[in-house]
Design a protein around this motif. Structure first.
Motif, PDB file in Angstrom:
ATOM      1  N   GLY A 269      62.615 -11.801  62.091  1.00 32.48           N
ATOM      2  CA  GLY A 269      63.733 -12.248  62.917  1.00 32.48           C
ATOM      3  C   GLY A 269      64.505 -11.072  63.500  1.00 32.48           C
ATOM      4  N   ARG A 270      63.805  -9.937  63.674  1.00 33.82           N
ATOM      5  CA  ARG A 270      64.480  -8.736  64.200  1.00 33.82           C
ATOM      6  C   ARG A 270      64.145  -8.541  65.678  1.00 33.82           C
ATOM      7  N   PRO A 271      64.989  -7.787  66.403  1.00 38.48           N
ATOM      8  CA  PRO A 271      64.665  -7.531  67.809  1.00 38.48           C
ATOM      9  C   PRO A 271      63.278  -6.898  67.931  1.00 38.48           C
ATOM     10  N   THR A 272      62.622  -7.146  69.040  1.00 33.52           N
ATOM     11  CA  THR A 272      61.281  -6.584  69.252  1.00 33.52           C
ATOM     12  C   THR A 272      61.332  -5.515  70.344  1.00 33.52           C
ATOM     13  N   GLU A 273      60.184  -4.841  70.527  1.00 33.77           N
ATOM     14  CA  GLU A 273      60.099  -3.826  71.588  1.00 33.77           C
ATOM     15  C   GLU A 273      59.572  -4.435  72.893  1.00 33.77           C
ATOM     16  N   ILE A 274      59.732  -5.742  73.063  1.00 32.69           N
ATOM     17  CA  ILE A 274      59.185  -6.383  74.260  1.00 32.69           C
ATOM     18  C   ILE A 274      59.787  -5.780  75.541  1.00 32.69           C
ATOM     19  N   ASP A 275      61.073  -5.394  75.500  1.00 31.94           N
ATOM     20  CA  ASP A 275      61.681  -4.835  76.712  1.00 31.94           C
ATOM     21  C   ASP A 275      61.121  -3.450  77.034  1.00 31.94           C
ATOM     22  N   ALA A 276      60.938  -2.627  75.980  1.00 29.00           N
ATOM     23  CA  ALA A 276      60.455  -1.255  76.207  1.00 29.00           C
ATOM     24  C   ALA A 276      58.988  -1.240  76.632  1.00 29.00           C
ATOM     25  N   ILE A 277      58.253  -2.290  76.272  1.00 29.35           N
ATOM     26  CA  ILE A 277      56.821  -2.325  76.617  1.00 29.35           C
ATOM     27  C   ILE A 277      56.642  -3.218  77.849  1.00 29.35           C
ATOM     28  N   SER A 278      56.647  -4.527  77.654  1.00 20.35           N
ATOM     29  CA  SER A 278      56.338  -5.440  78.765  1.00 20.35           C
ATOM     30  C   SER A 278      57.479  -5.485  79.786  1.00 20.35           C
ATOM     31  N   GLY A 279      58.726  -5.407  79.316  1.00 20.50           N
ATOM     32  CA  GLY A 279      59.863  -5.446  80.239  1.00 20.50           C
ATOM     33  C   GLY A 279      59.841  -4.268  81.192  1.00 20.50           C
ATOM     34  N   GLU A 280      59.552  -3.067  80.663  1.00 18.28           N
ATOM     35  CA  GLU A 280      59.463  -1.865  81.519  1.00 18.28           C
ATOM     36  C   GLU A 280      58.319  -2.010  82.519  1.00 18.28           C
ATOM     37  N   LEU A 281      57.184  -2.538  82.041  1.00 17.82           N
ATOM     38  CA  LEU A 281      56.040  -2.711  82.956  1.00 17.82           C
ATOM     39  C   LEU A 281      56.392  -3.690  84.064  1.00 17.82           C
ATOM     40  N   LEU A 282      57.044  -4.786  83.682  1.00 15.11           N
ATOM     41  CA  LEU A 282      57.406  -5.800  84.682  1.00 15.11           C
ATOM     42  C   LEU A 282      58.355  -5.188  85.717  1.00 15.11           C
ATOM     43  N   ALA A 283      59.377  -4.467  85.237  1.00  8.81           N
ATOM     44  CA  ALA A 283      60.362  -3.893  86.166  1.00  8.81           C
ATOM     45  C   ALA A 283      59.684  -2.891  87.099  1.00  8.81           C
ATOM     46  N   ARG A 284      58.832  -2.022  86.532  1.00  8.85           N
ATOM     47  CA  ARG A 284      58.186  -1.003  87.363  1.00  8.85           C
ATOM     48  C   ARG A 284      57.209  -1.638  88.351  1.00  8.85           C
ATOM     49  N   GLY A 285      56.479  -2.672  87.898  1.00 13.71           N
ATOM     50  CA  GLY A 285      55.521  -3.338  88.778  1.00 13.71           C
ATOM     51  C   GLY A 285      56.235  -4.069  89.903  1.00 13.71           C
ATOM     52  N   GLU A 286      57.281  -4.807  89.544  1.00 13.47           N
ATOM     53  CA  GLU A 286      57.970  -5.598  90.582  1.00 13.47           C
ATOM     54  C   GLU A 286      58.643  -4.685  91.604  1.00 13.47           C
ATOM     55  N   ARG A 287      59.134  -3.530  91.165  1.00 11.66           N
ATOM     56  CA  ARG A 287      59.732  -2.586  92.135  1.00 11.66           C
ATOM     57  C   ARG A 287      58.705  -2.165  93.174  1.00 11.66           C
ATOM     58  N   ARG A 288      57.423  -2.206  92.786  1.00 15.17           N
ATOM     59  CA  ARG A 288      56.368  -1.805  93.725  1.00 15.17           C
ATOM     60  C   ARG A 288      55.649  -3.013  94.306  1.00 15.17           C
TER      61      ARG A 288
END
Ligand code: KPL
Length: 316
Positions: A269-288
């Motif tokens: 029940g702890r925070p995950t690294e989803i933002d640092a992994i998939s979230g970063e990829l999504l943000a970088r991909g969508e910017r392009r």
């Protein structure tokens, strides 16, 4: 050497144990429950390199402790706080980052700069690690293999050349397989691609990594791998599909019995690294201008599982 390892999770605990075994004096910074457990029964490693180790465990760094090197082994979302605490407690010293995800150096350099280090880039070394380990409870970890650490090539001209040399000597002394790379940024992306494919699928379905060798989870993971590969490509790191697939299969096979770090976080029940992994990829991909529907859905599914929503934690 006198080394502080910040983060008593699975990887931090294994690293601390390996350093103790190699005769270094280790200070391990963790949460209260871990510190109490380690004080009581030592740091217990099951599996590869198993044994009971005696790092000094504390919940925080005290100012001006004599230290030769620091290893920041927290989750990515705790990295800024860990780096800032190190920066405030200590003058600049060789500092290793072993987190998953993209943008990790920027987080640490910013926090150390804010804490008063004048040229943190001369001290901070990014590494890529694949140490398979599962935290079984406070102060108890299972190592399911030996893994590998990749450091920047000290022959390339990094500003932190001396710090790289320090970690080469330190880690070599532990016997952990060590490799250097003249293109560490590419290795960071390679690991991010693998994590983007493995971690969300294992976390959402509650399965060990090896289950991704079978349908239908394999296909789910491969969709994520392909989207991550396209983001890497538009970001200047080209991985041909066969190479990305070979990396994925190698890591899944090598860590087949391991619960991914994201699954372990979801289970606790702890925070995950989803933002640092998939979230970063999504943000970088969508910017392009890329559309990344599988990545977007995986992020939503991991968040929902953490909240115990539809598809929420199942008995494992
Ligand atoms: O890095 C990992 C993780 O769990 O975060 C892998 C390589 C997927 C091993 O489980």
């Amino acid at each position: 050497m006198q080394v502080v390892v910040v983060g008593a999770g699975a990887v931090g605990s294994v690293v601390a144990a390996r350093l103790c075994a190699a005769g270094h004096s280790v200070l391990l910074i963790g949460r209260g429950a871990s510190v109490r457990a380690i004080d009581e029964h030592g740091l217990i490693v099951e599996g590869t390199g198993g044994g009971t180790y005696r790092p000094q465990a504390r919940t925080e760094l005290l100012p001006r402790q004599p230290l030769d090197a620091a290893i920041l082994a927290t989750k990515t979302f705790d990295l800024a706080a860990a780096a800032e605490a190190l920066g405030r407690a200590h003058s600049p010293l060789p500092t290793l980052l072993v987190q998953n995800g993209l943008g990790v150096e920027e987080i640490a350099l910013g926090a150390l700069g804010d804490a008063g280090w004048s040229r943190p880039e001369e001290w901070v070394v990014r590494a890529v690690q694949s140490i398979p380990a599962t935290l079984l409870g406070p102060g108890v970890v299972r190592a399911t293999g030996i893994g590998e650490v990749i450091l920047p090539d000290p022959g390339a001209p990094p500003p932190a050349r001396e710090a790289v040399e320090t970690f080469l000597v330190l880690l070599r002394s532990t016997g952990v397989p060590l490799r250097t790379s003249g293109g560490l940024a590419r290795e960071v992306w390679r690991k991010a691609l693998v994590n983007a494919a493995i971690n969300p699928v294992t976390a959402v379905h509650g399965v060990v990594n090896g289950r991704l060798l079978e349908s239908p989870l394999r296909e789910e993971a491969l969709c994520l791998l392909e989207e991550a590969r396209r983001v890497a490509e538009v970001s200047g790191h080209v991985f041909p599909p066969e190479e990305a697939l070979a990396d994925f299969e190698r890591v899944v096979r090598a860590s087949a019995t391991n619960r991914s770090s994201m699954l372990q976080d979801v289970e606790r029940g702890r925070p995950t690294e989803i933002d640092a992994i998939s979230g970063e990829l999504l943000a970088r991909g969508e910017r392009r201008g890329l559309e990344l529907p599988a990545t977007r859905a995986a992020i939503a599914a991991v968040r929902s599982r953490l909240r115990g929503g539809p598809g929420g934690p199942k008995p494992l």
